[in-house]
Structures are given as C-alpha cells and as structure tokens.
Scaffold this motif. Sequence first.
Motif, PDB file in Angstrom:
ATOM      1  N   UNK A 293      10.568  76.920  36.207  1.00 11.51           N
ATOM      2  CA  UNK A 293      11.231  76.706  34.914  1.00 11.51           C
ATOM      3  C   UNK A 293      10.258  76.298  33.787  1.00 11.51           C
ATOM      4  N   UNK A 294       9.077  75.831  34.148  1.00 10.85           N
ATOM      5  CA  UNK A 294       8.120  75.431  33.093  1.00 10.85           C
ATOM      6  C   UNK A 294       7.693  76.622  32.233  1.00 10.85           C
TER       7      UNK A 294
ATOM      8  N   UNK B  64      19.350  78.230  31.193  1.00  9.74           N
ATOM      9  CA  UNK B  64      18.306  79.132  31.685  1.00  9.74           C
ATOM     10  C   UNK B  64      17.507  78.466  32.787  1.00  9.74           C
ATOM     11  N   UNK B  65      17.286  77.139  32.627  1.00 13.33           N
ATOM     12  CA  UNK B  65      16.516  76.428  33.648  1.00 13.33           C
ATOM     13  C   UNK B  65      17.225  76.531  34.992  1.00 13.33           C
ATOM     14  N   UNK B  66      18.540  76.302  34.929  1.00  8.45           N
ATOM     15  CA  UNK B  66      19.293  76.315  36.182  1.00  8.45           C
ATOM     16  C   UNK B  66      19.261  77.706  36.817  1.00  8.45           C
ATOM     17  N   UNK B  67      19.403  78.721  35.933  1.00  4.10           N
ATOM     18  CA  UNK B  67      19.335  80.095  36.444  1.00  4.10           C
ATOM     19  C   UNK B  67      18.012  80.351  37.116  1.00  4.10           C
TER      20      UNK B  67
ATOM     21  N   UNK C 275      16.632  74.591  22.073  1.00  2.09           N
ATOM     22  CA  UNK C 275      16.014  73.516  22.859  1.00  2.09           C
ATOM     23  C   UNK C 275      14.878  74.075  23.691  1.00  2.09           C
ATOM     24  N   UNK C 276      13.869  73.214  23.934  1.00  4.04           N
ATOM     25  CA  UNK C 276      12.704  73.688  24.671  1.00  4.04           C
ATOM     26  C   UNK C 276      13.058  73.984  26.132  1.00  4.04           C
TER      27      UNK C 276
ATOM     28  N   UNK D 170       9.104  78.783  25.099  1.00  6.99           N
ATOM     29  CA  UNK D 170       9.854  78.235  23.965  1.00  6.99           C
ATOM     30  C   UNK D 170       8.945  77.475  23.000  1.00  6.99           C
ATOM     31  N   UNK D 171       8.017  76.705  23.621  1.00 10.03           N
ATOM     32  CA  UNK D 171       7.073  75.986  22.754  1.00 10.03           C
ATOM     33  C   UNK D 171       6.273  76.978  21.934  1.00 10.03           C
TER      34      UNK D 171
END
Lengths: 593, 387
Positions: free
Chosen positions: A22-23, A11-14, A5-6, A29-30
């Motif tokens: 987080x962007x 990981x975002x939460x971390x 997933x993008x 990822x993109x």
Amino acid sequence: MTRTPLRPLARILQARAKGENPDVIERENIRQRHEQMRDRQRHLAEGRLLVLGAFFFVAFIAVGLRMGMISASDPTEPRASGSADSQILNQRADIVDRDGNILATNMATYSLYAQPQQMINPVAVAKDLKKIFPDLDLARMERQFTGKRTFVWIRKTLSPEQMQEVHDIGDPGLLFGPREMRLYPNGHLASHILGGVRFGREGVDSAELVGVGGIEKVYDNWLRDPANGGKPLVLSLDLTAEATVREVLKAGMDMLHAKGAAAVLMNVHTGEIVSMVSLPDFDPNERPTPKPTKDPGDSPLFNRAVQGVYELGSTFKLFVLAQALQMGLVTPDTVIDTKPFRLGGFLIHDFHNYGSQMTVTKILVESSNIGAARMAQMIGPEKQEAFLRTLGLLNTTGVQLVEAEGAKPILPPKWTDVASSTIAYGHGLAVSPLHLATAYASILNGGMRIYPTLIKTDHPKVGPRVVSEKVSATARAILRQVVTQGTASMGNVKGYDIAGKTGTADKPDPQGGYYKNKVVSSFASVFPARDPKYVLVVTLDEPSDGTGKDAKRTAGWTAVPVAAEIVRRVAPLLGMRPQVETASLNGVKLAQN
Amino acid sequence: MTEMVHGVLPAQAGEPVLPRWWRTIDKWSLTAAFLLYGMGLLLGLAASVPLATRNGLPPFHYVDRQAVFGLVAMVAMVLVSMMSPANVRRFGVTGFMIFFVALVLLPFFGSDFGKGATRWFSFGFITIQPSEFLKPAFVVLVAWLMAASQEINGPPGKALSFAVAVVVVGFLAAQPDFGQSALILFSWGVIYFVAGAPIVLLTSVGGLVAGGGWLAYQYSDHFAKRINGFLASEVDPRTQIGYATNAIQEGGFFGVGVGNGQVKWSLPDAHTDFIIAVAAEEYGLILVMVIIGLYALIVIRSLMRLMKERDPFIRLAGTGLACIFGIQAFVNMGVAARLLPAKGMTLPFVSYGGSSIIAAGITMGMLLAFTRSRPQGQIGDFLGRGR
C-alpha cells in the motif's frame, strides 16, 4: 480542487486484499500532490514574472524617454539656481546734465572669483594675483585657495588690463563674472550731487548697483525701475558751468588757504541748480568710506553747500531790509540811528564806526550791524520769524539729495529780541549756502518764492509771493550799490552787473563763544542786477588773504573776488551777453537818489 | 540482435558539450552581453582618460586594464553558462560561504582607498570587492532555500533566507555601502515575490513604505528638502547631476563627436557612475538608446524564458540574477537622467572596475546557464499528469 487523501482507505484496503504494497499508493499520491503544488507555483510565478518583466520594460522605456527629453532640450549655459524673485536687475539708468552730457553711466566689466577646487597650483596662483593686485593679502589667499572653500570672491571689478593679466596666469580655477559697473566719467565733478553706488546683492552673472549717496540714493528706485525703459535722469546741472565753478572755486580756495569752499549757482526764477560745488570733494568712482574718528564736517564726503549749516553773517541783512521795505517801515533813504547800543546785556556794535546816523542804503552798503538790528527791532521778532520761514530759511531745503534731509537750520532756542537783532546781521541762525541762495533768489527775482531743485524742469514750483516787485527792484538796486561802492567792490564784473551782499561771520567755537581769527566769509549775489537770471552764493571756510601786511579775512577780500571770477567765466558759458554801459547807468542813477 | 546481446562501445550520453551549449543558450542575451562589454571599452577610451591623466598614468591605462578584466569576465561568463544548474547551485552556495567570510574579514584586512568606506581587498595588481561577488552567490543561495521550502516537508527556506539577507545587509551597511545593501534586499524581495509572497503582505508592505515616506516628507525637513531638491526643475550646475544633465543636452541626438566631450573632465565618476553621460555627450541619444535596448533585451528575454521554466530553483535564481542585473542598469541610467535621486551604482559591463565587470560576467554566466532551453516536461500536460 478536491484534496485526495494520501492514503485513501478504500484503495489501501483493496491493495492489501490483493497483497500489494500500500505504500506505493501513498508515494504515488505524494508525487501527484507535489506536482499539483509545483504547477500552482509555476502558474503564480508566471504571472509575477510577467509583472516583473513589465516593470523593467516600463522602467527602461522611462529612462529612454527621459534621456530623449533631455537630449531634445536645448543646452543652456549653466546657471546658478536663480528663481524669478532672486534675479538681479542690473540695468541702472544713466544720469545726464541738462544738455544730455553723461554724468553717470554703466560699463560692462568683470569681477574675479576663484573656484579653488579646480585650481592646478593654488599657491602659485595666489602669488601671481598678489603681483597684479598688491593690496590683496597673500597669506589669506593661500589659505582660502588650499582650504575647503569652493568659491572665493577676489575682486569686484577689473580693468581690461588687469583682466588680461589674470587671464595670462591661465589657471582654470580663476573665473570672471560679468558685471555692470557704475562709471562717473567726469571724476570729481558734481561728486556730491551724484553721490555714488555700491554693489548690493551679488551673483556670478551680475550684481546689483545700489545708490549710497546724493541723487543716486534719492532716485535709487527710479533709476533701477525697468519701466522707465532706459530713459536717463536729466539733471538741472550744466556740466561746463559745473566744471568752471569748480575750477575757479578750487583756485580761490587754495589761494586763500581756506579749508573748504562751497558755491551754488541757481536759476533765480525756477530754482534749478545749474552748478553746485563743495570742496574738498571726492571721486565717486572710488567713493571713500567715512572715517568714524574724524569730524564728518571735514570729510570730503561732506557737502558744504547742502549739509554745512553756517552763521552766514551780514548776507542776512538783505532779509531785514526787504521785510522793512515790504512793510513800509523804511525807504532806502530813511535815516536810522547807528550808535552802538546794549540789548539785554549784549553790546551791538559795528566792525568800523560809521557815525551816529546812516540811511538804509548806507547801512547795507557799509554793512552796519547796528542799523540791521534797529530795523529788526522795528519789525519785531514774530514777524521776522514768519518772514524767514516763508523764505525757507527755517526748514530743510527739500532739494533732491539724501544729505539735504538732515541739513536742518540751527535755530535760536527762543526767538527773543536779542536773537532777532543778531539774526538781522546773520548770527544766531545757521543755514546752508543753498538756503541762502534760495532766499536771495526768492526776494530778488521779483519776489516769488522758488524751491531749489536738481532736476531739469519746465514747470517749476513757484510761489507764494514774498515781497512785491517794487521791493525786489529796490533791494537789487541797493545790493548793486554794495558792489559798486560798498564792501563788495571787488565784485564788479563789467557787463554783468552783480548785485550782492557780503557776509563775514566769526566761526562759533565748539567750546563756546566765537573764534577771533576764524571766519566763514560768503558772498550772495544775483546777476545781472536789473533783470536777474542767476543767483550765486560763494562761501569760504576759514579763508585768509596773506598778500598784505595783515591777513585779510573779510568777505570783500575773499569770497567776493572768487564770486566775481566765477561770474566772469560762467556767465558767457550760460549764454549771457555782457550788457553795454547804458545798462549800468540805471544803477548809478539810483545810487544818487 | 548481436548488439543487444553482446553490447557495443558505450554510446555517448547525449550530444557533445559545445553543440548542446550553443543550441540551448540564449544567443540574443549572450550577444547583448558581448556588445555591452564592447561599448564599455569604447566609452572607456573616452571616459577613463581624465582619470589616468589625473593619476599620472598613460592615457589608456584603464582601458587596457578594462580590456584584460573584461576578457576574464567574458571567459568566466561562457564557462559558467556551460555549467548545469545543479553545478551552478553548488558553486554559488560555496561561493557565498567564501565571500561572506571575506565580507566579515573586510574590517580587519580591507582597505578603504581614502574613500571613507572599507569595501576592498587590495592584492597589489587587483583589488577585489567581495560584495560584488556576494550578490550573485546570495541570489543562488536564497533561490535554493526558497525552492527547497516549496517541497513537501521542506525546510523553512523563506525565513532562513530572510535571516541570511538581514545578516549580509548588516555587514554591508557597516562598511557603509547602502547601494549594495539595497541591491541585496531588492534581490531577496524579488525572489520572494516570484516564490509566491502573499498579496496581503505585499500590499501592506507597500502601504507601509508609502505611508512612511509621506510621514517623513511631512515631518522631516531634511527628507523633504532632498525630495524637493530632486523634484525641482532647476538643477545646480555644479553637482554631478548638473554636469550629467548638461552633457546629455550637449550631446543631443547624434553627439558632439568622438573625443569632443567635456563632461568627462568635470565629473569625478565619469568612468563609473556617470559613464552614460559620457556616452550621451560624445555619441548622442542613439548610443544611449542602444545601451538601454541591450539591457532591456537581456532582462526581459531572460524573464520571459524563465516563465516557461518548471524547476522552482532555476526559476527563482534566474529571476534574482536578471533583476539585480537590470536594476543596476536602471538605477545607474535613471540617476544620470534625473529620474531617480542620486545613488552611486555601476552600469554592469560598461562601467570601469575589475571586480564589477568580473562579477557581472559571473552573474550573466549564471543567468545564461539558467535560461538555457531544456526539456520542461510539457508533454506531461497532455498526458493528464498534474492538475
């Protein structure tokens, strides 16, 4: 392949917990996914480019191979598309006479055609061609050469001189196509027998020759059959005899102002026609086209000897004589009443008054119609008809000419007593000179029926017997007297005892009745009388001898001298020795009986 | 350290243009293109003389013109090959706009030279056929659109490019010019193929074409006759194909000798569509093989180099250019060898024609620009990027 997933939540939460943006994770990822996609695309493209490369490789190899194959094949002269079945066979066998002299052969020549697209100056070419061939239409040629046509026939055959002149025009749009052309080196000689040819299917490289008349048409398939291996067609004709007969007959026809003439010279035992002439004739090299407006009987294409059926008059008296002798009804010395008599309202009379009684011999010698009619009455119509049929006088001759198939004798509508009597002296039944020659030969050769043929043969068709040997000899003796002391006295040729019978028949008027001053005069004969070799029939159409005070038309004055001259000149050519005096004594003795 | 602190003269960014060009260019293909141009001149010496004679011009008039246009084409080729792919794309797309407008204006300002089809703009000393220039520009445009569609959230490039192709083909068919129409469609198809056309679509299109052809052959007499005529072993010697076949046969392996050929006098298109027949007749199979080899070299080498290319635009544009170049050569020679039904198509660089050779030069230049060797980031594979 696992799809990440993008924005993976863990990981975002971390990241959030660590206070990072987080962007960045999403962008990373993109980027990764994009790169994966590109790699996939690249791998797919690699395979497809390989396919394309292989395609072009194979394609160029194919072109190269194909070019190599064409290069390796031998160049052939360009040919218009011709599959096997449309190929034109242009070997036509020669026609020769009995000694192998050429009557018809082939000559290599050229046809002329144009490809206007390649012409440099079409108008000038048309003008130049007009100078060489005055019969061509200038305006038409110009139209054809300047129009859209890619191919124009100009001439079917060219003489070498004409070809050179066309060559000298020097235009690349004028082209020559090889041709086999039928050539008749003897010109008018035997023209009716040979007939002629025309071009059938035509191609640039060759053209078909198709027989249109005479023996060329009857033997068309044979002459074109490659299986014969170029073997010529051997005719029974003798070229020298043919030339001589034609020359004499032409002179006689001109001298006697006849409008036509025919002669048949035939072997009495085999039926082989040695010479057959019909005048006027034509040049088969340039066979004229029949004109529909004119009477076909007057066309030079008309073969009088085969196609022309005439009432041949007193020559028919031989047939009653022979039949009466054969049936034992008369002997040469039997006396017959010759007073004119009426039969069914029809007066039968003679040219002269010969007295009230005559012997059978005398009837023939003086040519008495009454006597002949009396003998026919003795025989009876049915038997007469049957006898004439065995002689072949009531059917077509069967000779190998296309024209003979249409030449049927003209029979009386009913074989009555009157018809029977008139036929006895040659009126009421019209046959061709060839019919007459066949019947004479059959009776006088010893009595065996023969069949006329134009092909040289060692095994002629003969039979059945029509009269006995004795009757045949008696008939010859009587006919010999016709020449020695009767109507045909001008026909005596020393050394070649001719035995024959004259016939002068009034010509039937198409409007009805008979002409007073138009006759067909004929002389049918065999020679030599004692042991006949040849039969000769000479027929003149509307002759008149203007040397005396009155115009003489009877056969004795017209056909007979011509026939005698023919025998005088042809017999030595045919290898016959003149017979010495003693031979004719026999005939004289018989006459005194 | 001083330098680090104070800086020095700005260092040149990368190496100089010409050495870099020479290092990265596909020298084999470049040489092949020059050789083909030379062959065109050599064959023009033979093939264009009859045309000049017919038009009442000095015998080598067309050779002179071809030499001048050819030089222009060679210069254009070299210059274009020096451009960066991005520049090529810019010029290509701009060129497409310009020549598309020119194509649209043809019916109003074009001339048909009495040939029944309006394809040319006449400027006195030179005539320009917009469709020749449109082809490479079209390829660049299509490649750009398709490459863009491979980006995430990219535009629908495949559909767009197909719409463009249909419009262009429509204008070309209206001229009418079915040869160029077919080339445009072919180039689009090839690019789409490499851009990843689904296999299902490919097979169904192939099946439809085959089935349609079979139906047409069964039920259309006209079509059947044409195919039979092409398949027949006999050839009518009065057709152009007939002359060409005969010329190839006459030439054999080593040719009839320089200037001795006859076919050029018979064939109206000896200097364009059937120049290979002139080559075959005068110089024999050997020269034909050399020419085929040169085309094969350019096309196959280019495709092989493009296989390594990682940039989708460059790959697709290069493929399209190589394929239209190759297919023109293949069709032209295939027709002369009776491998394909008759269809007029010029032989790039070799056939006579001002527009044709300059357009071929530009096409080749673009192709060379795309096939230049450049860093492909293979190192990334080892570093574990990607997959």
